[in-house]
Motif scaffolding. Structure first.
Motif, PDB file in Angstrom:
ATOM      1  N   SER A   1       0.838  -1.209   0.000  1.00  0.00           N
ATOM      2  CA  SER A   1       0.000   0.000   0.000  1.00  0.00           C
ATOM      3  C   SER A   1       0.869   1.253   0.000  1.00  0.00           C
ATOM      4  O   SER A   1       0.522   2.263   0.593  1.00  0.00           O
ATOM      5  CB  SER A   1      -0.944  -0.004   1.208  1.00  0.00           C
ATOM      6  OG  SER A   1      -1.863   1.057   1.109  1.00  0.00           O
ATOM      7  N   VAL A   2       2.000   1.148  -0.655  1.00  0.00           N
ATOM      8  CA  VAL A   2       2.916   2.285  -0.779  1.00  0.00           C
ATOM      9  C   VAL A   2       2.576   3.026  -2.063  1.00  0.00           C
ATOM     10  O   VAL A   2       2.296   2.395  -3.091  1.00  0.00           O
ATOM     11  CB  VAL A   2       4.373   1.781  -0.849  1.00  0.00           C
ATOM     12  CG1 VAL A   2       5.326   2.930  -1.146  1.00  0.00           C
ATOM     13  CG2 VAL A   2       4.755   1.084   0.448  1.00  0.00           C
ATOM     14  N   GLY A   3       2.617   4.334  -2.006  1.00  0.00           N
ATOM     15  CA  GLY A   3       2.407   5.088  -3.245  1.00  0.00           C
ATOM     16  C   GLY A   3       2.679   6.555  -3.016  1.00  0.00           C
ATOM     17  O   GLY A   3       2.348   7.098  -1.964  1.00  0.00           O
ATOM     18  N   ILE A   4       3.303   7.180  -3.998  1.00  0.00           N
ATOM     19  CA  ILE A   4       3.466   8.640  -3.942  1.00  0.00           C
ATOM     20  C   ILE A   4       3.013   9.238  -5.275  1.00  0.00           C
ATOM     21  O   ILE A   4       2.980   8.535  -6.291  1.00  0.00           O
ATOM     22  CB  ILE A   4       4.924   9.060  -3.636  1.00  0.00           C
ATOM     23  CG1 ILE A   4       5.907   8.481  -4.668  1.00  0.00           C
ATOM     24  CG2 ILE A   4       5.328   8.656  -2.226  1.00  0.00           C
ATOM     25  CD1 ILE A   4       7.295   9.086  -4.590  1.00  0.00           C
TER      26      ILE A   4
ATOM     27  N   ASN B   1     -10.868   7.627  -5.606  1.00  0.00           N
ATOM     28  CA  ASN B   1     -10.223   8.603  -4.727  1.00  0.00           C
ATOM     29  C   ASN B   1     -10.674   8.463  -3.268  1.00  0.00           C
ATOM     30  O   ASN B   1     -11.863   8.515  -2.977  1.00  0.00           O
ATOM     31  CB  ASN B   1     -10.531  10.007  -5.221  1.00  0.00           C
ATOM     32  CG  ASN B   1     -10.081  10.187  -6.664  1.00  0.00           C
ATOM     33  OD1 ASN B   1      -9.054   9.663  -7.063  1.00  0.00           O
ATOM     34  ND2 ASN B   1     -10.870  10.908  -7.447  1.00  0.00           N
ATOM     35  N   TYR B   2      -9.681   8.306  -2.382  1.00  0.00           N
ATOM     36  CA  TYR B   2      -9.933   8.242  -0.932  1.00  0.00           C
ATOM     37  C   TYR B   2      -9.649   9.646  -0.388  1.00  0.00           C
ATOM     38  O   TYR B   2      -8.557   9.953   0.056  1.00  0.00           O
ATOM     39  CB  TYR B   2      -9.017   7.177  -0.325  1.00  0.00           C
ATOM     40  CG  TYR B   2      -9.005   7.092   1.172  1.00  0.00           C
ATOM     41  CD1 TYR B   2     -10.191   7.049   1.919  1.00  0.00           C
ATOM     42  CD2 TYR B   2      -7.807   7.043   1.868  1.00  0.00           C
ATOM     43  CE1 TYR B   2     -10.162   6.966   3.303  1.00  0.00           C
ATOM     44  CE2 TYR B   2      -7.764   6.957   3.252  1.00  0.00           C
ATOM     45  CZ  TYR B   2      -8.947   6.922   3.954  1.00  0.00           C
ATOM     46  OH  TYR B   2      -8.909   6.847   5.317  1.00  0.00           O
ATOM     47  N   PHE B   3     -10.672  10.511  -0.454  1.00  0.00           N
ATOM     48  CA  PHE B   3     -10.456  11.937  -0.212  1.00  0.00           C
ATOM     49  C   PHE B   3     -10.060  12.272   1.228  1.00  0.00           C
ATOM     50  O   PHE B   3      -9.432  13.286   1.476  1.00  0.00           O
ATOM     51  CB  PHE B   3     -11.719  12.733  -0.571  1.00  0.00           C
ATOM     52  CG  PHE B   3     -12.047  12.688  -2.040  1.00  0.00           C
ATOM     53  CD1 PHE B   3     -11.089  12.989  -2.987  1.00  0.00           C
ATOM     54  CD2 PHE B   3     -13.328  12.367  -2.463  1.00  0.00           C
ATOM     55  CE1 PHE B   3     -11.389  12.963  -4.342  1.00  0.00           C
ATOM     56  CE2 PHE B   3     -13.642  12.339  -3.812  1.00  0.00           C
ATOM     57  CZ  PHE B   3     -12.676  12.632  -4.763  1.00  0.00           C
TER      58      PHE B   3
END
Ligand SMILES: NC(=O)c1ccc[n+]([C@@H]2O[C@H](COP(=O)([O-])OP(=O)(O)OC[C@H]3O[C@@H](n4cnc5c(N)ncnc54)[C@H](O)[C@@H]3O)[C@@H](O)[C@H]2O)c1
Length: 282
Positions: free
Chosen positions: A100-103, A203-205
């Protein structure tokens, strides 16, 4: 908790390595896995203290020894190896890995610096390869010892891995590539008892990725002029909410439904499952 209740828990007794768990979606996944009976190793890069706090809360809530926090930079192979070794030292094995890594670095292709493009690719794409490389070795050995034992690798991908993203090429490219890795790992690792799937949320706002006041996407997109006419962060948020047919952002519960589906489904691998409120249809 009675034994019959415990039996209903969805990942009872499994060991889950959740990479990128110091906040946002990874934190939500780690907490839900613990609630559903798993032992959890939470991995963070810079924000180890935050991951330690979450692990402490899990141990307090569900019993000592249920969670640990580890530091690793996914772009550093030695640190990834160490992360895997420490997880096995603590819990004896690994049954589930969630990447669950992301940039994100948004911006026009005409302006983007090579170093930013390469950094996004390294974290989102190459880091996934490195984590699968070292976790799959452990899982393959577990399967060799017990061929009835099946395990799961789950990449948290994105709807931007299924559809291009305006002025967001580095991110979308890394996510499309991630699906190529997922499909290829899935084919290879079947013989090792490992299913490999990607979940592609919308999108997880409410998480820091969007809402962080300094680095969040609302701020970045406002600066990059991604939303025509937007003058404030609220304008950007309203614009993105209005694009979701179901009318709201993605929630942790929505993502967990898809994660438990891929874990429980024994007859599928190599899939990229959209959880986008109808925004991406395939
Ligand atoms: N938030 C969204 O709207 C959204 C939508 C679709 C997909 N996603 C994806 O979900 C995943 C999680 O995103 P999030 O919203 O929780 O973001 P987040 O920024 O809250 O979390 C990202 C996590 O990655 C970790 N990380 C970053 N660089 C790292 C490195 N080099 N080594 C180790 N860990 C590192 C951070 O410590 C953090 O725990 C990402 O892959 C993201 O692309 C997010």
């Amino acid at each position: 908790m009675s034994e019959s209740m415990a039996q209903r828990r969805r990942v009872e007794g499994k060991v889950a390595l959740v990479i990128g768990a110091s906040g946002g979606i990874g934190e939500g996944i780690a907490r839900d896995f613990a609630r559903e009976g798993a032992y959890v190793a939470l991995v963070a890069n810079r924000n180890l203290q935050r991951a330690q706090k979450i692990a402490e809360e899990i141990n307090y809530q569900y019993g000592l020894g249920r969670a640990i926090a580890l530091k690793a930079d996914v772009t550093n192979e030695e640190e990834v190896e160490e992360m895997v070794r420490k997880t096995v030292e603590a819990f004896g094995r690994i049954d589930i890995m969630v990447y669950s890594v992301g940039i994100v670095k948004a911006g026009s292709v005409k302006e983007m610096k090579l170093e930013d493009f390469e950094h996004v690719t390294k974290v989102n794409y190459t880091g996934y390869f490195l984590c699968v490389k070292h976790v799959a070795r452990v899982m393959a050995e577990q399967h060799r010892r017990d061929p009835s034992h099946w395990m799961d690798i789950i990449q948290i991908n994105s709807k931007s891995g299924l559809q291009g993203s305006y002025k967001n090429a580095a991110y979308a490219g890394s996510k499309f590539g991630g699906i190529g890795l997922t499909q290829s790992f899935a084919l290879e690792l079947l013989e090792d008892g490992i299913k490999v799937n990607a979940i592609c949320p919308g999108n997880y706002f409410d998480g820091p990725l969007w809402s962080d006041p300094k680095e969040g996407l609302f701020v970045q997109y406002l600066r990059a002029g991604k939303v025509p006419g937007a003058k404030t962060i609220e304008d950007v948020r309203r614009y993105y909410e209005s694009k979701v047919p179901i009318g709201r952002g993605c929630a942790i519960e929505d993502i967990m439904q898809a994660i438990y589906y891929v874990i429980e489904q024994k007859y599928e691998t190599g899939q990229a499952i959209p959880v986008t409120g109808g925004q991406v249809m395939r």
